[in-house]
Scaffold this motif. Sequence first.
Motif, PDB file in Angstrom:
ATOM      1  N   SER A 330       0.833  -1.204   0.000  1.00 30.27           N
ATOM      2  CA  SER A 330       0.000   0.000   0.000  1.00 30.27           C
ATOM      3  C   SER A 330       0.865   1.251   0.000  1.00 30.27           C
ATOM      4  O   SER A 330       2.087   1.190   0.172  1.00 30.27           O
ATOM      5  N   ASN A 331       0.203   2.404  -0.180  1.00 32.52           N
ATOM      6  CA  ASN A 331       0.833   3.728  -0.275  1.00 32.52           C
ATOM      7  C   ASN A 331       1.758   3.826  -1.490  1.00 32.52           C
ATOM      8  O   ASN A 331       2.808   4.465  -1.456  1.00 32.52           O
ATOM      9  N   LEU A 332       1.332   3.180  -2.571  1.00 36.51           N
ATOM     10  CA  LEU A 332       2.090   3.265  -3.816  1.00 36.51           C
ATOM     11  C   LEU A 332       1.800   4.573  -4.530  1.00 36.51           C
ATOM     12  O   LEU A 332       0.736   5.178  -4.358  1.00 36.51           O
ATOM     13  N   VAL A 336       2.812   4.945 -11.032  1.00 36.53           N
ATOM     14  CA  VAL A 336       3.881   4.002 -11.388  1.00 36.53           C
ATOM     15  C   VAL A 336       3.750   2.697 -10.609  1.00 36.53           C
ATOM     16  O   VAL A 336       4.740   2.043 -10.304  1.00 36.53           O
ATOM     17  N   SER A 337       2.550   2.297 -10.270  1.00 33.35           N
ATOM     18  CA  SER A 337       2.379   1.104  -9.437  1.00 33.35           C
ATOM     19  C   SER A 337       2.646  -0.187 -10.201  1.00 33.35           C
ATOM     20  O   SER A 337       3.078  -1.170  -9.614  1.00 33.35           O
ATOM     21  N   ASN A 338       2.422  -0.198 -11.496  1.00 34.12           N
ATOM     22  CA  ASN A 338       2.638  -1.443 -12.240  1.00 34.12           C
ATOM     23  C   ASN A 338       4.092  -1.923 -12.207  1.00 34.12           C
ATOM     24  O   ASN A 338       4.341  -3.118 -12.045  1.00 34.12           O
ATOM     25  N   VAL A 353      -0.041 -10.133 -10.092  1.00 33.70           N
ATOM     26  CA  VAL A 353      -0.169  -8.816  -9.477  1.00 33.70           C
ATOM     27  C   VAL A 353      -1.559  -8.281  -9.771  1.00 33.70           C
ATOM     28  O   VAL A 353      -2.026  -8.339 -10.905  1.00 33.70           O
ATOM     29  N   LYS A 354      -2.226  -7.754  -8.734  1.00 38.53           N
ATOM     30  CA  LYS A 354      -3.555  -7.145  -8.927  1.00 38.53           C
ATOM     31  C   LYS A 354      -3.583  -5.784  -8.243  1.00 38.53           C
ATOM     32  O   LYS A 354      -3.397  -5.687  -7.022  1.00 38.53           O
ATOM     33  N   ILE A 355      -3.776  -4.728  -9.036  1.00 39.30           N
ATOM     34  CA  ILE A 355      -3.998  -3.395  -8.478  1.00 39.30           C
ATOM     35  C   ILE A 355      -5.453  -3.348  -7.995  1.00 39.30           C
ATOM     36  O   ILE A 355      -6.377  -3.737  -8.726  1.00 39.30           O
ATOM     37  N   LEU A 356      -5.682  -2.892  -6.762  1.00 38.00           N
ATOM     38  CA  LEU A 356      -7.033  -2.881  -6.208  1.00 38.00           C
ATOM     39  C   LEU A 356      -7.890  -1.835  -6.926  1.00 38.00           C
ATOM     40  O   LEU A 356      -7.483  -0.684  -7.081  1.00 38.00           O
ATOM     41  N   LYS A 359      -8.911   1.129  -4.740  1.00 37.26           N
ATOM     42  CA  LYS A 359      -7.801   1.726  -3.975  1.00 37.26           C
ATOM     43  C   LYS A 359      -6.518   1.518  -4.777  1.00 37.26           C
ATOM     44  O   LYS A 359      -5.730   0.624  -4.501  1.00 37.26           O
ATOM     45  N   LYS A 360      -6.353   2.358  -5.765  1.00 40.78           N
ATOM     46  CA  LYS A 360      -5.309   2.104  -6.750  1.00 40.78           C
ATOM     47  C   LYS A 360      -3.890   2.413  -6.257  1.00 40.78           C
ATOM     48  O   LYS A 360      -2.925   2.252  -7.003  1.00 40.78           O
TER      49      LYS A 360
END
Length: 516
Positions: A330-332, A336-338, A353-356, A359-360
């Motif tokens: 969390s707190n990404l 650039v989270s991918n 990997v799954k981005i929520l 809550k991205k």
Amino acid sequence: MDGISDVSVGVKRGSDELSMYNSPNSGMSSISDGASNGSDNKKPRVEEAPPSRVLHIRKLPSEASETEVIALGLPFGKVTNILTLKGKNQAFLEMGTEEAAITMVNYYSTVNPHIRNVPVFIQYSNHKELKTDALNQRTQAVLQAVSAVQSGGSPSSDVQEVLAAASSPVLRIIIDNMFYPVTLDVLQQIFSKFGTVMKIITFTKNNQFQALLQFSDPANANQAKLALDGQNIYNSCCTLRIDFSKLVNLNVKYNNDKSRDYTRPELPAGDGQPSIDPAVAAAFSKDSNSLLGKIPGALNPLSAAAAAAAAAGRVALAGQAGSSGVLLVSNLNEEVSNPLTNTKRVYGDVQRVKILYNKKDSALIQMSDANQAQLAMSHLNGQKMYGKIIRVTLSKHQTVALPRDGLDDQGLTKDYANSPLHRFKKPGSKNFQNIFPPSATLHLSNIPQDVTEDDLRLLFSNSGGTVKAFKFFQDRKMALIQMSTVEEAIQALIDLHNYNMGGNQHLRVSFSKSTI
């Protein structure tokens, strides 16, 4: 006294008017000293005596043997004489030098000595030496044999008891076959089963991970050595090789990932070293076993301890399900989270990997197994990535589900299960030996022959950081590159690990333990 001028046993005579008698029960030479008694409550405490090679030992258990008293002094040097006062639970021990006596008193002023699990008290005696006129033959023989062993001789059966009792409280630990990293907290969890762990120092010598670990009592060190020498921390790897150290006390200056003094939590972390997480410190100080047993399916007690400690490196296990190989990050930085997949690949093989969706700035990452998940968590939680400090914990989910057929999840779920770039598929891979915490220095491998230093400096500068130093290995297939900060190195690794250098040759990037 022929042939044993350096070793004598019996009773001192002199200004103290010490009178000798022989105990019919023990056969031990004994003394009566009107200036002291074992209870310490009949007279006020007298002024402390100046340093002397003769030490006064009080509060001995009534069943204590001369062997056990001698054993207290052996780690510090030669023991040349002993007097016992069995009726008053006291003894006098004469060391070979005043320096040895000072070292012994200094050590035992910070670590209470015990005999038969009873704390005893050691101070300087007013006597400068012990002059004896009565000898106990057995004790004389033991002292003489111990003296011979300390001079390089072989121990006889008579002296083995003394040497066993006199083991140093400090163990030297070498990890063989180290496929998974072993942290300071792993060692604390394992060894605290056998007594109070006071201090640990870890280091690498001759390309082997080693540690010095100090117990509060030499007996605990002896028990741990007997029980753990030759055991595996993880299944079929990370074998413990344990010996007694010649040191009797460790000097720890910093509390961080490489050294720790559990008796002095106020010590600084030192330059550039991660400090101990306060939550971890609290968990260890309350109950060193509290994290054990929260990891179902562990192969043996050692693997349970190691996994618990590895997971606790930045804490999350308390209250978690435990054996999940799925991490919640969390707190990404949402933009650039991918690319965060690459940082996890340093510590294991990322499967999904799954981005929520709602809550991205958070993602679920599934590793190949629970050990890899715990390893990634211990090294990456609290690190700064693209300007934000990320949080990594174990997820309650056992797997990351793929979207149902025909359902568009906007590309938020990625499946890497069949990726050809996995580094840890082969059991016992050397890659397991090259896993290190994030650092400003990166290790590069799989470099094409036609790529120059300037090419690599430009490539890494374009990732948004400043290259401080660069060094090719001799074969030029590998190199070290140093960025100006750990955050820049993390960003460069995210951007450039598995970067296609041409001809389908992918650059491998990992954190290094070295500096340039």
